[in-house]
Design a protein around this motif. Structure first.
Motif, PDB file in Angstrom:
ATOM      1  N   LEU A 127       0.824  -1.211   0.000  1.00 56.07           N
ATOM      2  CA  LEU A 127       0.000   0.000   0.000  1.00 56.07           C
ATOM      3  C   LEU A 127       0.859   1.263   0.000  1.00 56.07           C
ATOM      4  O   LEU A 127       0.529   2.250  -0.662  1.00 56.07           O
ATOM      5  CB  LEU A 127      -0.931  -0.010   1.214  1.00 56.07           C
ATOM      6  CG  LEU A 127      -2.003  -1.109   1.195  1.00 56.07           C
ATOM      7  CD1 LEU A 127      -2.736  -1.154   2.534  1.00 56.07           C
ATOM      8  CD2 LEU A 127      -2.987  -0.890   0.048  1.00 56.07           C
ATOM      9  N   ALA A 128       1.979   1.224   0.736  1.00 54.16           N
ATOM     10  CA  ALA A 128       2.857   2.396   0.794  1.00 54.16           C
ATOM     11  C   ALA A 128       3.511   2.661  -0.566  1.00 54.16           C
ATOM     12  O   ALA A 128       3.602   3.810  -1.016  1.00 54.16           O
ATOM     13  CB  ALA A 128       3.918   2.196   1.866  1.00 54.16           C
ATOM     14  N   ILE A 129       3.952   1.595  -1.232  1.00 52.59           N
ATOM     15  CA  ILE A 129       4.567   1.751  -2.556  1.00 52.59           C
ATOM     16  C   ILE A 129       3.539   2.264  -3.555  1.00 52.59           C
ATOM     17  O   ILE A 129       3.811   3.166  -4.355  1.00 52.59           O
ATOM     18  CB  ILE A 129       5.177   0.417  -3.029  1.00 52.59           C
ATOM     19  CG1 ILE A 129       6.357   0.021  -2.117  1.00 52.59           C
ATOM     20  CG2 ILE A 129       5.642   0.511  -4.480  1.00 52.59           C
ATOM     21  CD1 ILE A 129       6.815  -1.414  -2.292  1.00 52.59           C
ATOM     22  N   ALA A 130       2.348   1.701  -3.491  1.00 49.48           N
ATOM     23  CA  ALA A 130       1.267   2.165  -4.366  1.00 49.48           C
ATOM     24  C   ALA A 130       0.933   3.629  -4.114  1.00 49.48           C
ATOM     25  O   ALA A 130       0.504   4.355  -5.025  1.00 49.48           O
ATOM     26  CB  ALA A 130       0.025   1.299  -4.169  1.00 49.48           C
ATOM     27  N   GLY A 131       1.158   4.073  -2.873  1.00 48.62           N
ATOM     28  CA  GLY A 131       0.883   5.456  -2.514  1.00 48.62           C
ATOM     29  C   GLY A 131       2.001   6.423  -2.866  1.00 48.62           C
ATOM     30  O   GLY A 131       1.892   7.614  -2.613  1.00 48.62           O
ATOM     31  N   GLY A 132       3.084   5.910  -3.421  1.00 46.07           N
ATOM     32  CA  GLY A 132       4.148   6.799  -3.883  1.00 46.07           C
ATOM     33  C   GLY A 132       5.464   6.712  -3.163  1.00 46.07           C
ATOM     34  O   GLY A 132       6.403   7.457  -3.478  1.00 46.07           O
ATOM     35  N   ALA A 133       5.596   5.812  -2.194  1.00 46.37           N
ATOM     36  CA  ALA A 133       6.868   5.664  -1.494  1.00 46.37           C
ATOM     37  C   ALA A 133       7.937   5.146  -2.450  1.00 46.37           C
ATOM     38  O   ALA A 133       7.658   4.337  -3.336  1.00 46.37           O
ATOM     39  CB  ALA A 133       6.722   4.699  -0.323  1.00 46.37           C
ATOM     40  N   MET A 134       9.166   5.625  -2.283  1.00 47.38           N
ATOM     41  CA  MET A 134      10.277   5.102  -3.069  1.00 47.38           C
ATOM     42  C   MET A 134      10.570   3.680  -2.616  1.00 47.38           C
ATOM     43  O   MET A 134      10.770   3.421  -1.430  1.00 47.38           O
ATOM     44  CB  MET A 134      11.527   5.971  -2.912  1.00 47.38           C
ATOM     45  CG  MET A 134      12.723   5.452  -3.703  1.00 47.38           C
ATOM     46  SD  MET A 134      14.185   6.513  -3.572  1.00 47.38           S
ATOM     47  CE  MET A 134      13.706   7.852  -4.670  1.00 47.38           C
ATOM     48  N   THR A 159       2.789  -4.646  -6.836  1.00 48.93           N
ATOM     49  CA  THR A 159       2.629  -3.199  -7.021  1.00 48.93           C
ATOM     50  C   THR A 159       2.862  -2.734  -8.460  1.00 48.93           C
ATOM     51  O   THR A 159       2.513  -1.611  -8.811  1.00 48.93           O
ATOM     52  CB  THR A 159       3.616  -2.429  -6.127  1.00 48.93           C
ATOM     53  OG1 THR A 159       4.960  -2.768  -6.523  1.00 48.93           O
ATOM     54  CG2 THR A 159       3.405  -2.769  -4.667  1.00 48.93           C
ATOM     55  N   ARG A 160       3.500  -3.603  -9.247  1.00 46.05           N
ATOM     56  CA  ARG A 160       3.910  -3.248 -10.615  1.00 46.05           C
ATOM     57  C   ARG A 160       4.911  -2.090 -10.611  1.00 46.05           C
ATOM     58  O   ARG A 160       4.997  -1.304 -11.569  1.00 46.05           O
ATOM     59  CB  ARG A 160       2.702  -2.925 -11.502  1.00 46.05           C
ATOM     60  CG  ARG A 160       1.756  -4.122 -11.678  1.00 46.05           C
ATOM     61  CD  ARG A 160       0.421  -3.731 -12.258  1.00 46.05           C
ATOM     62  NE  ARG A 160      -0.485  -4.876 -12.323  1.00 46.05           N
ATOM     63  CZ  ARG A 160      -1.161  -5.369 -11.293  1.00 46.05           C
ATOM     64  NH1 ARG A 160      -1.033  -4.812 -10.102  1.00 46.05           N
ATOM     65  NH2 ARG A 160      -1.955  -6.414 -11.443  1.00 46.05           N
ATOM     66  N   VAL A 161       5.663  -1.996  -9.525  1.00 47.72           N
ATOM     67  CA  VAL A 161       6.728  -0.995  -9.392  1.00 47.72           C
ATOM     68  C   VAL A 161       8.048  -1.724  -9.202  1.00 47.72           C
ATOM     69  O   VAL A 161       8.156  -2.596  -8.331  1.00 47.72           O
ATOM     70  CB  VAL A 161       6.475  -0.051  -8.189  1.00 47.72           C
ATOM     71  CG1 VAL A 161       7.661   0.906  -8.006  1.00 47.72           C
ATOM     72  CG2 VAL A 161       5.185   0.718  -8.378  1.00 47.72           C
ATOM     73  N   LYS A 162       9.037  -1.377 -10.006  1.00 46.23           N
ATOM     74  CA  LYS A 162      10.344  -2.016  -9.876  1.00 46.23           C
ATOM     75  C   LYS A 162      11.144  -1.351  -8.756  1.00 46.23           C
ATOM     76  O   LYS A 162      11.187  -0.119  -8.672  1.00 46.23           O
ATOM     77  CB  LYS A 162      11.128  -1.926 -11.192  1.00 46.23           C
ATOM     78  CG  LYS A 162      10.570  -2.802 -12.304  1.00 46.23           C
ATOM     79  CD  LYS A 162      11.459  -2.747 -13.526  1.00 46.23           C
ATOM     80  CE  LYS A 162      10.960  -3.684 -14.614  1.00 46.23           C
ATOM     81  NZ  LYS A 162      11.034  -5.097 -14.203  1.00 46.23           N
ATOM     82  N   PRO A 163      11.783  -2.138  -7.909  1.00 45.69           N
ATOM     83  CA  PRO A 163      12.589  -1.546  -6.846  1.00 45.69           C
ATOM     84  C   PRO A 163      13.910  -0.991  -7.363  1.00 45.69           C
ATOM     85  O   PRO A 163      14.412  -1.408  -8.409  1.00 45.69           O
ATOM     86  CB  PRO A 163      12.838  -2.725  -5.900  1.00 45.69           C
ATOM     87  CG  PRO A 163      12.807  -3.919  -6.799  1.00 45.69           C
ATOM     88  CD  PRO A 163      11.779  -3.611  -7.852  1.00 45.69           C
ATOM     89  N   ILE A 164      14.462  -0.054  -6.630  1.00 42.79           N
ATOM     90  CA  ILE A 164      15.832   0.394  -6.847  1.00 42.79           C
ATOM     91  C   ILE A 164      16.714  -0.493  -5.981  1.00 42.79           C
ATOM     92  O   ILE A 164      16.614  -0.456  -4.751  1.00 42.79           O
ATOM     93  CB  ILE A 164      16.001   1.872  -6.441  1.00 42.79           C
ATOM     94  CG1 ILE A 164      15.098   2.756  -7.295  1.00 42.79           C
ATOM     95  CG2 ILE A 164      17.459   2.304  -6.544  1.00 42.79           C
ATOM     96  CD1 ILE A 164      14.942   4.157  -6.757  1.00 42.79           C
ATOM     97  N   PHE A 165      17.536  -1.313  -6.604  1.00 39.57           N
ATOM     98  CA  PHE A 165      18.391  -2.212  -5.838  1.00 39.57           C
ATOM     99  C   PHE A 165      19.722  -1.536  -5.516  1.00 39.57           C
ATOM    100  O   PHE A 165      20.345  -0.905  -6.381  1.00 39.57           O
ATOM    101  CB  PHE A 165      18.641  -3.513  -6.602  1.00 39.57           C
ATOM    102  CG  PHE A 165      17.497  -4.486  -6.516  1.00 39.57           C
ATOM    103  CD1 PHE A 165      17.102  -5.005  -5.284  1.00 39.57           C
ATOM    104  CD2 PHE A 165      16.824  -4.889  -7.648  1.00 39.57           C
ATOM    105  CE1 PHE A 165      16.050  -5.903  -5.193  1.00 39.57           C
ATOM    106  CE2 PHE A 165      15.773  -5.795  -7.580  1.00 39.57           C
ATOM    107  CZ  PHE A 165      15.389  -6.302  -6.337  1.00 39.57           C
ATOM    108  N   ILE A 166      20.166  -1.716  -4.282  1.00 39.88           N
ATOM    109  CA  ILE A 166      21.383  -1.080  -3.790  1.00 39.88           C
ATOM    110  C   ILE A 166      22.576  -2.030  -3.840  1.00 39.88           C
ATOM    111  O   ILE A 166      23.674  -1.662  -4.243  1.00 39.88           O
ATOM    112  CB  ILE A 166      21.188  -0.596  -2.338  1.00 39.88           C
ATOM    113  CG1 ILE A 166      19.977   0.337  -2.236  1.00 39.88           C
ATOM    114  CG2 ILE A 166      22.455   0.072  -1.824  1.00 39.88           C
ATOM    115  CD1 ILE A 166      20.089   1.601  -3.032  1.00 39.88           C
TER     116      ILE A 166
END
Length: 253
Positions: A133-140, A171-178
């Motif tokens: 839900l947080a990622i869907a809401g715009g969290a990085m 979420t259909r959002v790709k993470p930024i991997f560190i």
């Protein structure tokens, strides 16, 4: 070729879960005896550098300064500070990751600036739901590392990358991997050891993370087949490691 410094993986290279890889211990002691600089670069975020240091000493007979340990947690925190999106975060992970991030960022479940995902042995559906839900809401969306598996004495278990992959699908959002093989952690590691890339050798057992970290960031590589990547897989690798050994005893420093 003689290298002036070494970047070294831990899981599958120096130990396998709770099992000591004897050749790994001997390899580090040879570096210490010759006063050759080294830095342990690990995607493991479950422990702080101090905890890793103590574990190396007590379980694997390696006495090393805390400054020789650079974790994906430290690289993640450096990245978040560089991004400066806000001072709130929701973390899926264990104490090594949570303690570091929550020391500087307020824990927020509703509308955090960041969702950070690492390995979590106490993962629950509720944690995944909050993160989704947080990622869907715009969290990085930050993944500490892309490791789909971790090598243990039991075999290959799900890694932090597997958890991040689940959230990516949800979420259909790709993470930024560190973490390895990404440039974020490798640039910081090179900066910390203070040597030119041409003078360094990246040592590890996992082609997808350790060895690609070297290949993708202009550092020579040494694949040791004591962990993730097997001898049978080597001939089919898209880009060969600079060197391959079956044991770190076989490597001449």
């Amino acid at each position: 070729m003689t290298y002036k410094g070494y970047l070294i993986d831990l899981d599958g290279t120096i130990y396998m879960g709770e099992h000591k890889i004897e050749a790994g211990t001997r390899f580090v002691k040879r570096l210490q005896d010759r006063e050759i600089p080294y830095l342990f670069v690990t995607n493991n975020t479950t422990k702080t550098p101090a905890q890793v240091q103590r574990r190396l000493r007590e379980k694997f007979d390696i006495d090393t300064p805390e400054t020789t340990i650079y974790t994906a947690t430290l690289a993640t925190l450096d990245y978040m500070n560089d991004m400066a999106k806000g001072k709130t975060a929701y973390v899926i992970g264990e104490s090594g990751l949570k303690s570091a991030i929550y020391a500087e960022y307020k824990r927020e479940t509703e509308n955090p600036a960041y969702v950070v995902v690492g390995l979590d042995n106490d993962l629950t559906y509720e944690k995944l739901s909050i993160a989704t839900l947080a990622i869907a809401g715009g969290a990085m969306f930050i993944g500490t590392n892309p490791d789909l598996n971790i090598p243990t004495e039991r075999g290959l278990l799900p890694g932090a990358g597997a958890i991040a992959k689940l959230l990516e699908v949800a979420t259909r959002v790709k993470p930024i991997f560190i973490g390895k093989p990404n440039a974020i952690i490798m640039n910081k590691a090179v900066e910390q050891i203070g040597l030119a890339r041409r003078d360094l050798l990246m040592v590890g057992d996992n082609y997808l993370t350790d060895i690609r970290a070297g290949i993708d960031n202009d550092i020579d590589t040494l694949l040791v087949t004591t962990g993730f990547t097997t001898v049978a897989e080597i001939q089919n690798l898209p880009i060969a490691p600079t060197f391959v050994v079956g044991s770190l005893d076989d490597w001449e420093i």
